[in-house]
Design a protein around this motif. Structure first.
Motif, short mmCIF file in Angstrom:
data_model
loop_
_atom_site.label_atom_id
_atom_site.label_comp_id
_atom_site.label_asym_id
_atom_site.label_seq_id
_atom_site.Cartn_x
_atom_site.Cartn_y
_atom_site.Cartn_z
N LYS A 146 -2.93 7.36 15.87
CA LYS A 146 -2.72 5.66 15.25
C LYS A 146 -1.11 6.13 15.41
O LYS A 146 -0.98 6.71 16.02
CB LYS A 146 -3.20 6.82 13.54
N ASP A 178 2.44 4.57 14.24
CA ASP A 178 3.10 4.17 13.67
C ASP A 178 4.08 4.34 13.99
O ASP A 178 5.54 4.94 14.87
CB ASP A 178 2.39 5.53 12.19
N THR A 194 2.48 0.16 4.39
CA THR A 194 2.04 -0.44 5.45
C THR A 194 3.51 -2.00 5.83
O THR A 194 3.60 -1.79 4.16
CB THR A 194 1.19 -1.29 5.13
N ASP A 228 0.48 -1.17 0.22
CA ASP A 228 0.48 -0.07 0.03
C ASP A 228 1.00 1.58 -0.01
O ASP A 228 0.76 2.11 0.60
CB ASP A 228 -1.22 -0.27 1.24
N THR A 241 4.24 -5.01 6.27
CA THR A 241 3.91 -6.82 6.74
C THR A 241 4.64 -7.99 6.45
O THR A 241 5.87 -8.30 5.80
CB THR A 241 2.62 -6.46 6.22
N SER A 246 -6.22 -2.53 2.43
CA SER A 246 -4.85 -2.99 1.94
C SER A 246 -4.66 -3.86 1.52
O SER A 246 -5.09 -5.01 1.15
CB SER A 246 -3.96 -3.05 3.30
N TYR A 273 3.91 6.93 2.83
CA TYR A 273 3.15 6.50 3.49
C TYR A 273 2.95 4.92 2.59
O TYR A 273 2.63 4.33 1.74
CB TYR A 273 1.48 7.20 3.24
N GLU A 304 0.36 -6.49 10.30
CA GLU A 304 0.73 -4.66 9.77
C GLU A 304 0.87 -4.25 10.72
O GLU A 304 0.44 -3.52 11.64
CB GLU A 304 -0.73 -4.97 9.09
N PRO A 356 1.45 1.10 10.57
CA PRO A 356 1.19 1.31 9.35
C PRO A 356 2.90 1.90 9.81
O PRO A 356 3.47 2.14 10.63
CB PRO A 356 0.25 2.81 9.56
N CYS A 357 2.80 3.18 8.61
CA CYS A 357 4.86 3.30 8.37
C CYS A 357 4.83 4.46 7.51
O CYS A 357 3.56 4.86 6.89
CB CYS A 357 5.94 3.25 7.85
N MET A 358 5.79 5.61 8.17
CA MET A 358 5.59 7.01 7.37
C MET A 358 6.94 7.51 7.69
O MET A 358 7.64 7.50 8.40
CB MET A 358 4.78 8.00 8.43
#
Length: 347
Positions: free
Chosen positions: A102, A104, A58, A47, A60, A217, A56, A65, A67-69
């Motif tokens: 959230k 991340d 994910t 994603d 996994t 996702s 941005y 999973e 989330p990453c930034m």
């Protein structure tokens, strides 16, 4: 004061946090926990999308999973080329976004390991099915132009069910819709979806089948990249239309399906619009041909009438009717007798 109002006042008099206050407290815990700072994690990128500010994606491992930034200016300085399916080791801090509530991972280092197992497995299956001819246009079935009963395989708790129903019934409320509940995410999803397709195909006399779910996702949609679901679609005698979470024909199920649509609403509209396409593609051309043939007939009839009139006029111009000739001859004979009588002196 009512009991309910008194209870609310009692609660408010205690230690009640606003959402902002609670999120700030969570963020403080995350930031102050050494175990969440400077972590290293291996996984597969899915994603992936970006804007001018950040990337941005994910991370996994197939079961879980995260989330990453990644800030864009930091990514530009890295010797890493990220795309969906890339297996990476990320090193960074766990962050809690208080406004959105959230969590991340914000990496400051990215090590590319190679192609991820999940993406590689999907590509292997895609190649195998392509060699078998499962994606060929010759294998596709055209959904009927006038469906009476449409089967839908999706979760009864998802929005996709209502999107499909509304799209169909807004244009044709007489179409019967039969929904087969299915698990559309997780390890049980492939079997559940495949069983739903088999059930509708074999026992419910539906005209076409829609297989759909809402967005998600890449990991959430993995069931639609399995051979189990692909085989159920390919072997179905009933035409199958896919509508899987706003994807654009990149899932194996979409490639095997007779028709792939981007959204559940689009699938419903396609099923009903098929009759409009039938009129536009079959009935309208026939009507145009009929109009053209009638116009040609009229022109030929007019031409024949003009020819007949011309023949009559031509026949009329050859001379007077016989009665005129007979009268003229009689007059001439009388004149001849008169002249003869005068010449003989009889008259």
């Amino acid at each position: 004061m009512a009991d309910a109002e008194r209870e609310v006042d009692d609660v408010l008099s205690g230690n009640v946090l606003s959402v902002q206050e609670l999120n700030d407290r969570i963020a403080s815990v995350v930031q102050d926990t050494p175990a969440l700072n400077g972590v290293r994690c291996i996984g597969e990128v899915t994603d992936l999308h970006q804007n001018s500010t950040a990337l941005y994606f994910t991370l996994t491992d197939g079961d879980a999973e995260l989330p990453c930034m990644l800030w864009a200016n930091r990514y530009q300085k890295m010797d890493a080329d990220l795309e969906d399916g890339t297996e990476v080791i990320l090193e960074g801090d766990i962050d809690y976004w208080t406004e959105g509530g959230k969590i991340d991972l914000k990496p400051w280092e990215v090590i590319v390991v190679g192609d991820g197992d999940q993406a590689a497995a999907v590509e292997r299956l895609r190649s195998e099915l392509e060699e078998r001819g499962w994606f060929d246009d010759e294998q596709k079935q055209r959904p009927p132009a006038f469906p009476e009963r449409v089967g839908v395989v999706t979760s009864l708790r998802g929005d996709a069910r209502y999107d499909i129903q509304n799209a169909i019934h807004e244009q044709d409320p007489t179409v019967d819709i039969l929904v087969k509940d299915a698990t559309v995410q997780g390890s049980e999803a492939p079997t559940s979806i495949a069983n739903g397709i088999h059930h509708l195909d074999r026992s419910e006399e539906v005209d076409s089948i829609i297989v759909g779910r809402g967005g998600g996702s890449d990991s959430n949609l993995q069931a639609f990249n399995t051979e189990r679901v692909a085989e159920a679609i390919f072997t179905a005698n009933t035409p199958v239309v896919t509508a899987i979470g706003h994807t654009d024909d990149r899932l194996i199920a979409d490639q095997v399906a007779d028709v792939a649509t981007i959204t559940p609403t689009a699938a419903g509209e396609y099923i009903v619009n098929s009759r409009e396409e039938f009129f536009a593609g079959e009935v309208k051309p026939l009507a145009q041909q009929l109009d053209a043939a009638y116009e040609t007939f009229q022109q030929e009839h007019e031409h024949e009438r003009e020819l007949a009139e011309a023949v009559d006029e031509a026949a009329a111009s050859e001379g007077l009717p016989p009665v005129y000739y007979k009268a003229a001859i009689a007059v001439l004979l009388l004149l001849l007798l008169a002249i003869t009588g005068l010449w003989l002196g009889v008259i």
